[in-house]
Design an enzyme around this catalytic site. Structure first.
Site, mmCIF file in Angstrom:
data_model
loop_
_atom_site.group_PDB
_atom_site.id
_atom_site.type_symbol
_atom_site.label_atom_id
_atom_site.label_comp_id
_atom_site.label_asym_id
_atom_site.label_seq_id
_atom_site.Cartn_x
_atom_site.Cartn_y
_atom_site.Cartn_z
ATOM 1 N N LYS A 305 0.944 -1.162 -0.119
ATOM 2 C CA LYS A 305 0.132 0.176 0.076
ATOM 3 C C LYS A 305 0.825 1.348 0.092
ATOM 4 O O LYS A 305 1.535 1.701 1.171
ATOM 5 C CB LYS A 305 -0.995 -0.002 1.067
ATOM 6 C CG LYS A 305 -2.016 1.077 1.465
ATOM 7 C CD LYS A 305 -3.006 0.942 2.335
ATOM 8 C CE LYS A 305 -4.094 1.825 2.183
ATOM 9 N NZ LYS A 305 -3.855 3.317 2.022
ATOM 10 N N ARG A 310 -3.383 9.105 -4.910
ATOM 11 C CA ARG A 310 -4.038 8.222 -5.865
ATOM 12 C C ARG A 310 -4.307 8.781 -7.424
ATOM 13 O O ARG A 310 -4.743 10.116 -7.468
ATOM 14 C CB ARG A 310 -5.564 7.912 -5.419
ATOM 15 C CG ARG A 310 -6.208 6.984 -6.482
ATOM 16 C CD ARG A 310 -7.005 5.854 -5.422
ATOM 17 N NE ARG A 310 -7.293 4.911 -6.263
ATOM 18 C CZ ARG A 310 -8.224 3.854 -5.860
ATOM 19 N NH1 ARG A 310 -8.701 4.077 -4.515
ATOM 20 N NH2 ARG A 310 -8.773 2.953 -6.481
HETATM 21 P P1 ATP Z 1 -10.377 6.289 2.771
HETATM 22 O O1 ATP Z 1 -9.926 6.740 3.982
HETATM 23 O O2 ATP Z 1 -11.711 6.770 2.322
HETATM 24 O O3 ATP Z 1 -10.796 4.615 3.043
HETATM 25 P P2 ATP Z 1 -8.107 6.723 1.595
HETATM 26 O O4 ATP Z 1 -7.842 7.562 0.128
HETATM 27 O O5 ATP Z 1 -7.404 7.056 2.946
HETATM 28 O O6 ATP Z 1 -9.656 6.249 1.582
HETATM 29 P P3 ATP Z 1 -7.442 4.088 2.071
HETATM 30 O O7 ATP Z 1 -8.717 3.502 2.130
HETATM 31 O O8 ATP Z 1 -6.812 4.353 3.418
HETATM 32 O O9 ATP Z 1 -7.490 5.457 1.259
HETATM 33 O O10 ATP Z 1 -6.556 3.327 1.052
HETATM 34 C C1 ATP Z 1 -6.654 3.124 -0.216
HETATM 35 C C2 ATP Z 1 -5.792 4.180 -0.868
HETATM 36 O O11 ATP Z 1 -4.573 3.481 -1.005
HETATM 37 C C3 ATP Z 1 -6.104 4.253 -2.367
HETATM 38 O O12 ATP Z 1 -7.024 5.273 -2.518
HETATM 39 C C4 ATP Z 1 -4.761 4.528 -2.942
HETATM 40 O O13 ATP Z 1 -4.688 5.984 -3.089
HETATM 41 C C5 ATP Z 1 -3.908 4.071 -2.112
HETATM 42 N N1 ATP Z 1 -3.052 2.752 -2.513
HETATM 43 C C6 ATP Z 1 -1.741 2.537 -2.531
HETATM 44 N N2 ATP Z 1 -1.397 1.558 -2.823
HETATM 45 C C7 ATP Z 1 -2.714 0.737 -3.237
HETATM 46 C C8 ATP Z 1 -2.716 -0.565 -4.095
HETATM 47 N N3 ATP Z 1 -1.862 -1.308 -4.139
HETATM 48 N N4 ATP Z 1 -3.988 -0.965 -4.239
HETATM 49 C C9 ATP Z 1 -5.183 -0.037 -4.058
HETATM 50 N N5 ATP Z 1 -4.770 1.240 -3.512
HETATM 51 C C10 ATP Z 1 -3.637 1.670 -3.198
#
Ligand code: ATP
Length: 664
Positions: A305, A310
């Protein structure tokens, strides 16, 4: 009921087939919706109105839907009204000949600018009757306000608002009683609320989508002299939902639907490069064992991750038929980031194999250390300018890590399995060190392997792992969904509540001691999508450096408002009021030790966590992490998510010490 029937039969005296939809007719529907909280009734009003529009003035279907969802254009068009409370008050004052002081006093008393406008207006006799407003006219007027730029833009925005306000409500014969029926169907009220970004009808975007599907199915049946069956309605709904998730643009969908009918919509409206789709999101987990439980018996895959931004990258090669091609990068919330990443766009063509002519990639851009050849922390990426970046001035290089492929060579691939998409990705693209890479992955299914992979990801400066369903239908890409088929394990929430939260800053308290010239603590809220309100969740005063506090003061003191917005849900007790209130604008990422119930906050108070329905959920020992400028306030963590986190935590640790819901 009789009012409703009359409205249906005779939506507006001036509205004949082929004439523009009177804005007053839409406001009438708004006012009926505003009087109920029942979703089915809301939907019925909404689809009934859309059906009338289809029958009488289909050309106005698009602006009608847009005004219903409080938008002027699709998100990626980047059209923002950019209007704060003070500008609106100025416009109300100037339109109605009342001083700004009086308007401010009214706002202090009434607290709803829409109603302030109604009240201001009804005390003012009109000399001549202006032309009544139409839906398309209001849409154009608002669009003109949003797109004003250059010298004197603020003044011209005020003029634009005045123009709309002075034409509003001229058809109303009686004075509007603002204390009755929430102010009734006043046009001024809804124009002002549109400008504020909240219609406050309890009309969710999703409801409008479903109502639109129903209206279209019913209308199409009516034309054929039939009555639509439940199956027809359900099919229509499912078609429109799928189409919208792949191509979230009413500007494209509505004309296509009017031309080809809803049954044929999927053929004409498919995912297409240039129109960003809402990304698929992950559910949080707290332990590897939780992941194993979820995927029991199914194959999954783990990926690093990456901790960056994104990026959805869209590309169509230039060729003879499509001379201009497409080359764009979109953010998590569909903002166009092309001006931020010209360096990435310039390199797109070097990543692809020769026969890759078009694609949509889901990626993370990450700051990259050229010397050490490794990923840099997220903070480095944030030092990049957001706009008008010149390639030669770029100091922080980024590497793009691709983790999914949604479209390739003219075809959407979202329904293929993740394994297939990954194969396509690796055959169509070529990694280039420090510029473009595939997300590192591992297909091992054992706890030990996952633990080792998680440790490695942390060493590689990543946030943890994403664990995804690998095969079968369930592993398809689900746009706009927070799906159980994608789980995240963050390194630092293995012992906490599961995830950080993204919260909206509603207010602040002046600092004490060293911090008297800045705000020392802040009131934060989550977003309740079903009531369209912000529910307070904690006060926070930890995690800020002196410099950050100064920067936040500079930023937030620009958007103070005299009193909380009517869509802020907070405890009324005087001693808990912040010193200043803000427009809902900024989203911050915040970590917490755990969650607790508190009578002082409102988060999730209607989600059934407190049987008495009084206490909300609040964060214990919250800590500021960073500003999330890729999220809009209504993309903040939702009340439902907070409630979900609370419930999960409750099931793990039944009893807890005394609640400490204060942070300063
Ligand atoms: P939320 O807090 O609404 O869940 P966020 O934008 O904070 O969304 P997370 O859900 O914590 O994100 O994690 C998903 C995010 O991680 C994706 O939006 C992307 O930006 C990031 N990411 C990094 N590596 C990956 C991966 N291998 N696959 C999918 N997402 C990834």
């Amino acid at each position: 009921q009789t009012m409703l029937q009359k409205h249906e039969k005779d939506p507006h005296p001036d509205w004949k087939a082929g004439t523009p939809v009177p804005y007053a007719a839409l406001c009438k529907t708004f006012s009926l919706i505003e009087l109920t909280t029942k979703r089915l009734i809301i939907m019925e009003h909404c689809s009934r109105f859309l059906r009338q529009v289809m029958r009488l003035t289909p050309d106005d279907l698009l602006p009608t839907v847009l005004l219903m969802i409080n938008k002027l254009a699709p998100d990626y068009a980047g059209i923002e009204l950019g209007i704060g409370e003070s500008l609106i008050m100025k416009a109300i004052g100037e339109t109605t000949g009342r001083s700004l002081q009086v308007i401010k006093a009214d706002q202090k008393e009434i607290g709803d600018l829409g109603l302030v406008a109604v009240k201001s207006r009804s005390t003012q006799p009109t000399m001549f009757k202006p032309k009544p407003l139409t839906v398309r006219g209001v849409h154009q007027g608002l669009m003109a306000i949003a797109t004003v730029t250059g010298n004197g833009a603020q003044g011209r925005k005020v003029d634009g608002i005045k123009k709309l306000l002075s034409s509003s409500d001229s058809h109303l014969k009686e004075k509007v009683d603002i204390n009755k029926d929430k102010g009734g169907p006043s046009e001024a009220k809804y124009i002002i609320r549109f400008l504020e970004g909240k219609l406050r009808l309890g009309l969710a975007d999703r409801t409008v989508l479903v109502s639109l599907a129903q209206a279209v199915v019913a209308h199409e049946a009516e034309v054929k002299g039939k009555i639509p069956s439940t199956t027809d309605l359900e099919n229509g709904e499912s078609i429109l939902k799928t189409v919208y998730s792949e191509l979230p643009s009413y500007d494209v969908i509505i004309p296509a639907m009017l031309q080809h009918g809803i049954q044929n919509l999927r053929e004409h409206c498919k995912l297409r490069p240039g129109v960003p789709l809402k990304p698929m999101l992950a559910k949080p987990t707290k332990a590897i064992t939780e992941v194993l439980d979820r995927f029991e018996g199914q194959t999954f895959t783990c990926e690093y991750k990456y901790d960056g931004e994104r990026a959805q990258i869209h590309y169509v090669a230039k060729d003879a038929s499509q001379s201009s091609g497409v080359s764009s990068i979109f953010s998590r919330n569909s903002e166009d980031l092309s001006k931020k990443y010209p360096d990435v766009l310039a390199k797109l063509t070097t990543w692809v194999k020769e026969d890759t002519k078009s694609f949509v990639l889901d990626c993370e851009t990450v700051a990259w250390d050229m010397l050490e050849k490794k990923v840099l922390p997220f903070q480095q990426l944030m030092t990049r300018k957001r706009k008008d970046v010149k390639t030669e001035d770029i100091k922080v290089k980024v590497c793009v890590f691709a983790f999914d492929l949604l479209y390739l060579n003219g075809e959407a691939v979202v329904e293929k399995s993740l394994r297939e998409r990954r194969e396509l990705l690796s055959t169509a693209f070529v990694p280039i060190e420090g510029e473009f890479a595939f997300a590192t992955h591992m297909n091992g299914q054992e706890l030990d392997e996952i633990q080792t992979f998680l440790d490695e990801s942390v060493k590689a400066s990543c946030e943890g792992l994403m664990v995804k369903m690998l095969d079968g239908k369930e592993s398809g890409y689900e746009p706009s969904k927070r799906s159980r088929n994608w789980l995240k394990i963050k390194k630092d929430y293995l012992s906490g509540v599961g995830d950080s939260l993204d919260l909206v800053v509603l207010g602040a308290y002046y600092g004490k001691g060293k911090r008297t010239s800045v705000y020392g603590a802040f009131l934060l809220a989550c977003y309740n999508a079903s009531t369209d309100t912000y529910e307070t969740v904690c006060n926070i005063g930890t995690g800020f450096s002196e410099q950050v506090l100064e920067d936040l003061y500079a930023q937030l003191s620009q958007i103070t408002i005299a009193r909380p917005k009517p869509f802020y849900s907070h405890s009324a007790g005087g001693q808990h009021q912040p010193d200043v209130w803000f427009e809902p604008k900024y989203v911050w990422e915040v970590k917490t030790a755990d969650l607790t119930l508190s009578p002082r906050y409102k988060a999730g108070w209607k989600e059934g966590v407190d049987p008495a329905g009084e206490k909300g959920i609040s964060l214990r020992f919250p800590r500021f992490i960073k500003i999330r400028d890729d999220k809009k306030p209504d993309e903040a963590t939702s009340s439902r998510q907070v409630a979900e986190m609370y419930r999960k935590q409750e099931s793990v640790t039944k009893s807890k010490g005394p609640s400490v819901d204060d942070d300063f």
